[in-house]
Design a protein around this motif. Structure first.
Motif, PDB file in Angstrom:
ATOM      1  N   ALA A 163       0.807  -1.220   0.000  1.00 38.78           N
ATOM      2  CA  ALA A 163       0.000   0.000   0.000  1.00 38.78           C
ATOM      3  C   ALA A 163       0.839   1.269   0.000  1.00 38.78           C
ATOM      4  O   ALA A 163       0.289   2.365  -0.123  1.00 38.78           O
ATOM      5  CB  ALA A 163      -0.951   0.001   1.205  1.00 38.78           C
ATOM      6  N   LEU A 164       2.159   1.170   0.107  1.00 37.09           N
ATOM      7  CA  LEU A 164       2.982   2.367  -0.061  1.00 37.09           C
ATOM      8  C   LEU A 164       2.818   2.938  -1.466  1.00 37.09           C
ATOM      9  O   LEU A 164       3.081   4.121  -1.700  1.00 37.09           O
ATOM     10  CB  LEU A 164       4.455   2.052   0.205  1.00 37.09           C
ATOM     11  N   ARG A 165       2.383   2.110  -2.399  1.00 38.01           N
ATOM     12  CA  ARG A 165       2.168   2.595  -3.769  1.00 38.01           C
ATOM     13  C   ARG A 165       0.896   3.425  -3.887  1.00 38.01           C
ATOM     14  O   ARG A 165       0.607   3.959  -4.962  1.00 38.01           O
ATOM     15  CB  ARG A 165       2.121   1.413  -4.747  1.00 38.01           C
ATOM     16  N   ASN A 166       0.151   3.572  -2.776  1.00 37.79           N
ATOM     17  CA  ASN A 166      -1.003   4.478  -2.796  1.00 37.79           C
ATOM     18  C   ASN A 166      -0.559   5.905  -3.109  1.00 37.79           C
ATOM     19  O   ASN A 166      -1.296   6.665  -3.738  1.00 37.79           O
ATOM     20  CB  ASN A 166      -1.721   4.469  -1.442  1.00 37.79           C
ATOM     21  N   ASP A 167       0.625   6.278  -2.635  1.00 36.29           N
ATOM     22  CA  ASP A 167       1.116   7.641  -2.836  1.00 36.29           C
ATOM     23  C   ASP A 167       2.650   7.628  -2.912  1.00 36.29           C
ATOM     24  O   ASP A 167       3.329   8.009  -1.951  1.00 36.29           O
ATOM     25  CB  ASP A 167       0.651   8.551  -1.697  1.00 36.29           C
ATOM     26  N   PRO A 168       3.217   7.190  -4.032  1.00 36.71           N
ATOM     27  CA  PRO A 168       4.680   7.110  -4.164  1.00 36.71           C
ATOM     28  C   PRO A 168       5.369   8.451  -3.985  1.00 36.71           C
ATOM     29  O   PRO A 168       6.508   8.508  -3.512  1.00 36.71           O
ATOM     30  CB  PRO A 168       4.875   6.579  -5.587  1.00 36.71           C
ATOM     31  N   GLN A 169       4.693   9.527  -4.370  1.00 33.55           N
ATOM     32  CA  GLN A 169       5.323  10.851  -4.251  1.00 33.55           C
ATOM     33  C   GLN A 169       5.460  11.265  -2.791  1.00 33.55           C
ATOM     34  O   GLN A 169       6.472  11.853  -2.397  1.00 33.55           O
ATOM     35  CB  GLN A 169       4.523  11.884  -5.046  1.00 33.55           C
ATOM     36  N   LYS A 170       4.476  10.955  -1.962  1.00 38.58           N
ATOM     37  CA  LYS A 170       4.568  11.260  -0.536  1.00 38.58           C
ATOM     38  C   LYS A 170       5.674  10.436   0.115  1.00 38.58           C
ATOM     39  O   LYS A 170       6.434  10.940   0.961  1.00 38.58           O
ATOM     40  CB  LYS A 170       3.226  10.972   0.148  1.00 38.58           C
ATOM     41  N   VAL A 171       5.773   9.171  -0.272  1.00 34.76           N
ATOM     42  CA  VAL A 171       6.846   8.313   0.243  1.00 34.76           C
ATOM     43  C   VAL A 171       8.201   8.879  -0.149  1.00 34.76           C
ATOM     44  O   VAL A 171       9.116   8.984   0.680  1.00 34.76           O
ATOM     45  CB  VAL A 171       6.683   6.868  -0.281  1.00 34.76           C
ATOM     46  N   ALA A 172       8.339   9.289  -1.405  1.00 34.28           N
ATOM     47  CA  ALA A 172       9.607   9.827  -1.899  1.00 34.28           C
ATOM     48  C   ALA A 172       9.979  11.109  -1.169  1.00 34.28           C
ATOM     49  O   ALA A 172      11.142  11.315  -0.785  1.00 34.28           O
ATOM     50  CB  ALA A 172       9.524  10.070  -3.397  1.00 34.28           C
ATOM     51  N   GLU A 173       9.000  11.963  -0.972  1.00 37.83           N
ATOM     52  CA  GLU A 173       9.245  13.233  -0.269  1.00 37.83           C
ATOM     53  C   GLU A 173       9.694  12.977   1.166  1.00 37.83           C
ATOM     54  O   GLU A 173      10.659  13.581   1.654  1.00 37.83           O
ATOM     55  CB  GLU A 173       7.964  14.069  -0.281  1.00 37.83           C
TER      56      GLU A 173
END
Length: 277
Positions: A163-173
């Motif tokens: 479920a980290l792929r729900n928001d990859p940009q937030k994870v990256a940030e």
């Protein structure tokens, strides 16, 4: 072990994994037994892991196959509670991300090789293609599964967090990822809480997974019906909704809403520097 012969243990392990559809028994050892005993654990004691555990798991992970030795994956060990809280929020509130002693984010990482090409004066023309991202994601998955097998051999439990792929940009940030790098999944590692170990979950019978010579889907409907019965019983035993496997698949990918943002994954990856073609 408790007076059981290896043959008896083997049959018990296969029955746990396949229910009534037990396949033909073959060669066996402790490694295979451990792999068949795998189950996802979603409740962890906050007990510290032995010193060097992370490094040992990474050595196992780096011993996995990697396409053309490109090694297009990396890992972030997320230790900051605030960063973990972001990961848990992205993953829909999965509290085991907060409580496990070790939380890893596995990355598809083409950025390292891209930077190398620039430094060497040879920009890599093959970078912005789906194949390159696919290689990186597969490399990360192979490495992570090696780490899981190693962890479970040490008496630890694990669960993947797709479920980290729900928001990859937030994870990256949150993790400070450079361009060309994206979290493809997380991994909780630790000692399970009492009662959290759960039961080995039955898998689809080999009769519709294993094809000999040519793909044959002729028995799929009949076999799936039997597996639905198996999974319904499993769910009831484990105090879950008495869903069939068929119902779960339809609920999970039957609507765009059920993807929970992952329908925008290609756009997110492009924004993170993958520029897929």
């Amino acid at each position: 072990m408790d007076g059981m012969t290896p043959t008896t243990m083997q049959q018990a392990a296969l029955a746990a994994r396949y229910g009534a559809a037990v396949p033909t028994a073959g060669p066996w050892n402790a490694t295979i037994a451990g792999m068949l005993d795998h189950r996802s654990v979603r409740g962890y004691r906050q007990a510290a892991l032995p010193s060097g555990t992370l490094e040992t798991l990474m050595a196992a992970a780096q011993s996995a196959a990697t396409s053309s030795n490109l090694q297009t994956w990396s890992v972030v060990s997320v230790e900051d509670p605030a960063a973990r809280a972001v990961m848990a929020d992205v993953a829909g509130g999965q509290k085991h991300i907060l409580e496990c002693p070790l939380f890893l984010v596995f990355l598809a990482d083409i950025g390292r090789n891209d930077r190398m090409g620039i430094e060497e004066g040879t920009p890599l023309a093959g970078m912005p293609y789906l194949e390159t991202f696919l290689v990186a994601a597969i490399d990360a998955a192979l490495a992570a599964q090696n780490a899981v097998v190693a962890a479970e051999s040490l008496g630890l439990s694990t669960v993947y967090i797709g479920a980290l792929r729900n928001d990859p940009q937030k994870v990256a940030e949150t993790l400070g990822l450079p361009p060309g790098t994206a979290g493809v999944f997380g991994l909780c590692v630790g000692y399970p809480k009492p009662g959290a170990e759960g039961e080995v979950k039955p898998r689809l019978p080999q009769s519709i997974i294993l094809h000999r010579g040519r793909y044959d889907a002729s028995a799929e409907t009949t076999v799936r019906a039997a597996y639905d019965t198996e999974m319904s019983s499993f769910s009831q035993r484990n105090e879950m909704a008495a869903d069939t496997w068929t119902a779960r698949v339809i609920a999970r990918i039957g609507t765009i809403k059920a993807l929970r943002g992952r329908d925008r994954l290609a756009a997110a990856l492009n924004a993170l520097g993958f520029q897929l073609k």
